[in-house]
Motif scaffolding. Structure first.
Motif, PDB file in Angstrom:
ATOM      1  N   TYR A  14       7.579  12.426   0.846  1.00 33.48           N
ATOM      2  CA  TYR A  14       7.833  11.576   2.009  1.00 33.48           C
ATOM      3  C   TYR A  14       9.257  11.809   2.515  1.00 33.48           C
ATOM      4  O   TYR A  14       9.480  12.086   3.692  1.00 33.48           O
ATOM      5  CB  TYR A  14       7.612  10.094   1.674  1.00 33.48           C
ATOM      6  CG  TYR A  14       7.854   9.215   2.875  1.00 33.48           C
ATOM      7  CD1 TYR A  14       6.882   9.116   3.874  1.00 33.48           C
ATOM      8  CD2 TYR A  14       9.052   8.531   3.053  1.00 33.48           C
ATOM      9  CE1 TYR A  14       7.107   8.342   5.014  1.00 33.48           C
ATOM     10  CE2 TYR A  14       9.282   7.765   4.183  1.00 33.48           C
ATOM     11  CZ  TYR A  14       8.303   7.663   5.151  1.00 33.48           C
ATOM     12  OH  TYR A  14       8.538   6.914   6.286  1.00 33.48           O
TER      13      TYR A  14
ATOM     14  N   THR B 220       5.571  -3.491   8.430  1.00 28.28           N
ATOM     15  CA  THR B 220       4.284  -3.002   8.957  1.00 28.28           C
ATOM     16  C   THR B 220       3.380  -2.787   7.738  1.00 28.28           C
ATOM     17  O   THR B 220       3.823  -2.958   6.594  1.00 28.28           O
ATOM     18  CB  THR B 220       4.429  -1.638   9.677  1.00 28.28           C
ATOM     19  OG1 THR B 220       4.796  -0.660   8.685  1.00 28.28           O
ATOM     20  CG2 THR B 220       5.475  -1.645  10.778  1.00 28.28           C
TER      21      THR B 220
ATOM     22  N   GLN C   3       4.513  -0.717   4.498  1.00 27.40           N
ATOM     23  CA  GLN C   3       5.203  -1.273   3.328  1.00 27.40           C
ATOM     24  C   GLN C   3       4.243  -1.613   2.197  1.00 27.40           C
ATOM     25  O   GLN C   3       4.612  -1.593   1.042  1.00 27.40           O
ATOM     26  CB  GLN C   3       6.014  -2.510   3.732  1.00 27.40           C
ATOM     27  CG  GLN C   3       7.270  -2.175   4.538  1.00 27.40           C
ATOM     28  CD  GLN C   3       8.257  -1.316   3.756  1.00 27.40           C
ATOM     29  OE1 GLN C   3       8.312  -1.373   2.540  1.00 27.40           O
ATOM     30  NE2 GLN C   3       9.010  -0.493   4.458  1.00 27.40           N
TER      31      GLN C   3
END
Ligand SMILES: NC(=O)c1ccc[n+]([C@@H]2O[C@H](COP(=O)([O-])OP(=O)(O)OC[C@H]3O[C@@H](n4cnc5c(N)ncnc54)[C@H](OP(=O)(O)O)[C@@H]3O)[C@@H](O)[C@H]2O)c1
Length: 260
Positions: free
Chosen positions: A150, A185, A188
């Protein structure tokens, strides 16, 4: 004539908030997301509130050649604004995580973001106008143990965006990398331990405020947008500390986030 904006991941979270801001400014929209039902709801919400047209495309943006498929499907529609927003998080030590999901992340964050940009950019440059907003993250500024891919893909998006933003100076086309810190959002829920929120939530922003900040930065043509003074400080910090120290701090934060 109304301009048209294409927003990936436009059915929820930051993508939907950005779509609402674009609609408020009179843009027709093409929303691309993986979930057809959520897309339908987003279309209804936008068209109820603003006099714009919303086209929805249910697509898995981690598929190879999906960018070409979308642009072909849109046929002659001119894209004036592109928001590469769709993305997701994955947690775990790299030797244990699921390759299938990681491959999807690499395809979505790296290949689709890059290819969609390529496919719309030429037309924008020929017309001498266009805006591109790429969703990077605060994660882009240092390595991210336990969320290694990520962080690395968000680093790619930041570097790529800054480089082409510089190439495009004077063309009328701008590229902005939006680098939010933790934002409330459904993202999470994936990053935190369970269906609850991130444990380190003192710095959590709302999707509305982050989208408003990013939208303004994109319209002004700023190359990099980091919402919040504390996040700006966090983005600067790794520049003045040894790289392995930054990595160790991120590891501790990630472990804290996943504590029972
Ligand atoms: N929230 C944060 O703390 C935060 C911080 C920094 C950066 N960001 C970045 O902000 C962007 C938007 O995230 P968000 O926070 O708004 O999360 P979100 O609410 O989960 O929105 C992401 C959207 O992208 C969609 N999507 C995921 N994979 C897809 C695929 N393969 N094809 C098509 N659509 C796909 C999701 O659909 P499903 O939910 O149905 O999978 C969802 O509608 C992401 O790039 C994220 O990395 C978020």
């Amino acid at each position: 004539m109304n301009k048209t904006a294409l927003v990936t991941g436009g059915a929820s979270g930051l993508g939907l908030e950005l779509a609402l801001l674009l609609a408020k400014d009179g843009h027709n929209l093409v929303l691309v997301d993986i979930d057809a039902e959520k897309l339908q709801l987003a279309k209804q919400e936008i068209e109820t509130n603003f006099p714009v047209k919303v086209q929805i495309l249910a697509k898995d943006l981690s598929q190879i050649n999906i960018s070409e498929e979308i642009i072909t499907e849109l046929n002659e529609i001119q894209i004036d604004v592109l928001v590469n927003n769709a993305g997701f998080g994955l947690f775990g030590p790299f030797h244990e995580t699921d390759w299938k999901r990681e491959e999807q992340m690499l395809n979505l964050h790296v290949i689709t973001t890059t290819h969609l940009t390529k496919l719309v950019l030429k037309g924008m440059v020929e017309r001498g106008s266009g805006r591109i907003l790429n969703l990077s993250s605060l994660a882009a500024f240092q390595p991210g143990p336990l969320m290694s891919l990520y962080y690395a893909t968000k680093g790619y998006i930041l570097s790529f965006s800054e480089a082409i933003a510089c190439e495009l100076k004077g063309t009328g086309v701008t590229v902005t990398a939006l680098c939010p810190g933790p934002t409330k959002t459904s993202f999470q829920k994936v990053v935190a331990n369970d269906s609850s929120e991130n444990k380190i939530s003192f710095n959590m922003a709302s999707a509305k405020e982050v989208a408003a900040y990013g939208y303004k930065a994109m319209m002004k043509g700023k190359p990099v947008a980091i919402p919040g003074a504390f996040n700006k400080f966090l983005a600067f910090l790794p520049r003045v500390m040894p790289r392995n120290m930054a990595a160790n701090i991120v590891r501790k934060i990630q472990e804290k986030n996943r504590e029972e």
